[in-house]
Design a protein around this motif. Sequence first.
Motif, PDB file in Angstrom:
ATOM      1  N   MET A   1       0.830  -1.181   0.000  1.00  9.52           N
ATOM      2  CA  MET A   1       0.000   0.000   0.000  1.00  9.52           C
ATOM      3  C   MET A   1       0.872   1.241   0.000  1.00  9.52           C
ATOM      4  N   ARG A   2       0.429   2.233  -0.724  1.00  8.20           N
ATOM      5  CA  ARG A   2       1.166   3.482  -0.808  1.00  8.20           C
ATOM      6  C   ARG A   2       0.858   4.342   0.407  1.00  8.20           C
ATOM      7  N   ASN A   3       1.883   4.955   0.946  1.00  9.73           N
ATOM      8  CA  ASN A   3       1.718   5.839   2.092  1.00  9.73           C
ATOM      9  C   ASN A   3       1.432   7.249   1.578  1.00  9.73           C
ATOM     10  N   PHE A   4       0.279   7.806   1.909  1.00  9.18           N
ATOM     11  CA  PHE A   4      -0.116   9.109   1.407  1.00  9.18           C
ATOM     12  C   PHE A   4       0.420  10.249   2.264  1.00  9.18           C
ATOM     13  N   LYS A   5       0.963   9.958   3.420  1.00  7.90           N
ATOM     14  CA  LYS A   5       1.465  11.006   4.299  1.00  7.90           C
ATOM     15  C   LYS A   5       2.692  11.666   3.671  1.00  7.90           C
ATOM     16  N   GLY A   6       2.712  12.987   3.643  1.00  6.58           N
ATOM     17  CA  GLY A   6       3.837  13.714   3.084  1.00  6.58           C
ATOM     18  C   GLY A   6       3.787  13.849   1.572  1.00  6.58           C
ATOM     19  N   TYR A   7       2.643  13.558   0.948  1.00  2.06           N
ATOM     20  CA  TYR A   7       2.530  13.671  -0.503  1.00  2.06           C
ATOM     21  C   TYR A   7       2.571  15.134  -0.908  1.00  2.06           C
ATOM     22  N   LYS A   8       3.394  15.460  -1.837  1.00  2.00           N
ATOM     23  CA  LYS A   8       3.459  16.812  -2.390  1.00  2.00           C
ATOM     24  C   LYS A   8       3.020  16.766  -3.842  1.00  2.00           C
ATOM     25  N   MET A   9       2.346  17.800  -4.276  1.00  2.26           N
ATOM     26  CA  MET A   9       1.854  17.854  -5.645  1.00  2.26           C
ATOM     27  C   MET A   9       3.026  18.061  -6.614  1.00  2.26           C
ATOM     28  N   THR A  10       3.073  17.253  -7.649  1.00  2.00           N
ATOM     29  CA  THR A  10       4.111  17.406  -8.673  1.00  2.00           C
ATOM     30  C   THR A  10       3.700  18.494  -9.656  1.00  2.00           C
ATOM     31  N   ILE A  11       4.650  18.930 -10.455  1.00  2.00           N
ATOM     32  CA  ILE A  11       4.357  19.971 -11.449  1.00  2.00           C
ATOM     33  C   ILE A  11       3.342  19.463 -12.458  1.00  2.00           C
ATOM     34  N   SER A  12       3.487  18.214 -12.878  1.00  2.00           N
ATOM     35  CA  SER A  12       2.541  17.675 -13.862  1.00  2.00           C
ATOM     36  C   SER A  12       1.137  17.556 -13.258  1.00  2.00           C
ATOM     37  N   ALA A  13       1.030  17.184 -11.989  1.00  2.00           N
ATOM     38  CA  ALA A  13      -0.283  17.111 -11.344  1.00  2.00           C
ATOM     39  C   ALA A  13      -0.912  18.493 -11.235  1.00  2.00           C
ATOM     40  N   ALA A  14      -0.108  19.505 -10.945  1.00  2.00           N
ATOM     41  CA  ALA A  14      -0.612  20.877 -10.869  1.00  2.00           C
ATOM     42  C   ALA A  14      -1.110  21.350 -12.230  1.00  2.00           C
ATOM     43  N   LEU A  15      -0.368  21.017 -13.286  1.00  2.00           N
ATOM     44  CA  LEU A  15      -0.783  21.411 -14.646  1.00  2.00           C
ATOM     45  C   LEU A  15      -2.053  20.677 -15.079  1.00  2.00           C
ATOM     46  N   VAL A  16      -2.155  19.412 -14.738  1.00  2.00           N
ATOM     47  CA  VAL A  16      -3.357  18.644 -15.082  1.00  2.00           C
ATOM     48  C   VAL A  16      -4.568  19.199 -14.346  1.00  2.00           C
ATOM     49  N   LEU A  17      -4.403  19.539 -13.074  1.00  2.00           N
ATOM     50  CA  LEU A  17      -5.491  20.134 -12.302  1.00  2.00           C
ATOM     51  C   LEU A  17      -5.941  21.441 -12.942  1.00  2.00           C
ATOM     52  N   TYR A  18      -4.980  22.283 -13.336  1.00  2.00           N
ATOM     53  CA  TYR A  18      -5.327  23.556 -13.990  1.00  2.00           C
ATOM     54  C   TYR A  18      -6.037  23.313 -15.322  1.00  2.00           C
ATOM     55  N   ALA A  19      -5.546  22.357 -16.103  1.00  2.00           N
ATOM     56  CA  ALA A  19      -6.155  22.073 -17.404  1.00  2.00           C
ATOM     57  C   ALA A  19      -7.590  21.570 -17.255  1.00  2.00           C
TER      58      ALA A  19
END
Length: 97
Positions: A1-19
């Motif tokens: 299982m992936r640990n979600f604690k400390g997750y930071k948004m990547t540049i590509s995730a930020a661009l996808v969210l904006y798009a």
Amino acid sequence: MRNFKGYKMTISAALVLYAVLWFLILFIILPLKIKTQEEIGNVTDGTPASAPENPKIKTKMLWVTFISAIIWIPIFLIIVLELVTISDLNFFETFRP
């Protein structure tokens, strides 16, 4: 299982969210304040009467960009500053730590 604690948004995730926000707002704003050729009384040959007379695409694109940025900034900050985390949204305890 992936640990979600400390997750930071990547540049590509930020661009996808904006798009995604940009296109969502675009499809909301496009049909606003449209006058058809039939309403104006000036139907151009070869076009349907329901075609817009002057859709003002450039103005709408600028408004969409501005509104998307205004909506994107708080969402981006909430994710990056971890004001709301996956653990906060774990109402039914389906996510394991």
